[in-house]
Design an enzyme around this catalytic site. Sequence first.
Site, PDB file in Angstrom:
ATOM      1  CG  HIS A  45      -4.254  -6.808   0.527  1.00  0.00           C
ATOM      2  ND1 HIS A  45      -3.754  -5.637   1.062  1.00  0.00           N
ATOM      3  CD2 HIS A  45      -3.300  -7.271  -0.324  1.00  0.00           C
ATOM      4  CE1 HIS A  45      -2.545  -5.408   0.550  1.00  0.00           C
ATOM      5  NE2 HIS A  45      -2.252  -6.386  -0.286  1.00  0.00           N
TER       6      HIS A  45
ATOM      7  CG  ASP B 253      -7.068  -3.001   1.879  1.00  0.00           C
ATOM      8  OD1 ASP B 253      -6.369  -3.862   1.342  1.00  0.00           O
ATOM      9  OD2 ASP B 253      -6.750  -2.411   2.926  1.00  0.00           O
TER      10      ASP B 253
ATOM     11  CD  GLU C 182      -5.360  -8.115   5.121  1.00  0.00           C
ATOM     12  OE1 GLU C 182      -4.987  -7.650   6.203  1.00  0.00           O
ATOM     13  OE2 GLU C 182      -5.093  -7.574   4.028  1.00  0.00           O
TER      14      GLU C 182
ATOM     15  CG  HIS D  59      -2.074  -0.839   1.211  1.00  0.00           C
ATOM     16  ND1 HIS D  59      -3.172  -0.558   0.440  1.00  0.00           N
ATOM     17  CD2 HIS D  59      -2.373  -1.996   1.867  1.00  0.00           C
ATOM     18  CE1 HIS D  59      -4.087  -1.503   0.606  1.00  0.00           C
ATOM     19  NE2 HIS D  59      -3.629  -2.395   1.462  1.00  0.00           N
TER      20      HIS D  59
HETATM   21 ZN    ZN Z   1      -4.577  -4.070   2.224  1.00  0.00          ZN
END
Ligand code: ZN
Length: 230
Positions: free
Chosen positions: A213, A146, A210, A139
């Site tokens: 992500h 995300d 996740e 990021h």
């Molecule tokens: Zn992320």
Amino acid sequence: MKKPFHTLFLFLLFFSSLLYGWAQKTTCSHEVAMREQGLLEVKKELPSILVELKYATSDNFMKKNVYGCLTTAYLQKQVIVKLKKANELLQQSNQGYHILIYDAARPLSIQWVLWNTLSDLAPIERKKYVADPKEHSIHNYGSAIDLTLADEKGQALDMGTKYDFFGELAYPKLEKQFLKNGQLSSKAYQNRLLLRKTMVKAGFMPIDFEWWHFNAFSRKEAKKRFAVVR
Ligand SMILES: [Zn+2]
């Protein structure tokens, strides 16, 4: 062109460029820095994409706004190209649906805030949820997103957990197991598959822990191509 029209035309051109310049200006230091590094604002490039930066609200795991003046999503140009492709693929499979971005480029200074907030977790657990600022998150290079999907009304689809749910139910690698034992509904499972299929086809890479992500580039590749967002 006759003279009065010529003057009027020049005046309008001058005035509109002034307005454009004014609309482009921002005093947010994070935004200024990102624009100087060549990152682009998602909403300007792809207006149908929805943006709700969770760290710019109190609806996040820290229960407070840590983004301050940064309220909109920025990404590297090459990442926007992939996102555009994902958006087109989504329109082909589910017309009217939206991509809903929860986080995009994240300044390194904020990476430290997130990291320090999780100081109670064991190092190995902590790294599952927030990258170590010393190693940088993808990021921080404006190369990770995300996100979730939203229906025609802009309502986020059911993905089985909330964004930033710190637990195994958010792990893509355990989805089949949770589907089997009923902890993940078939609907949520299908929604995750749709998100992942769309993103992977557009050139993004999912991760194990996740569902929200996706990386546009590996950490190594991002480091090679871009500078960290400060
Ligand atoms: Zn992320």
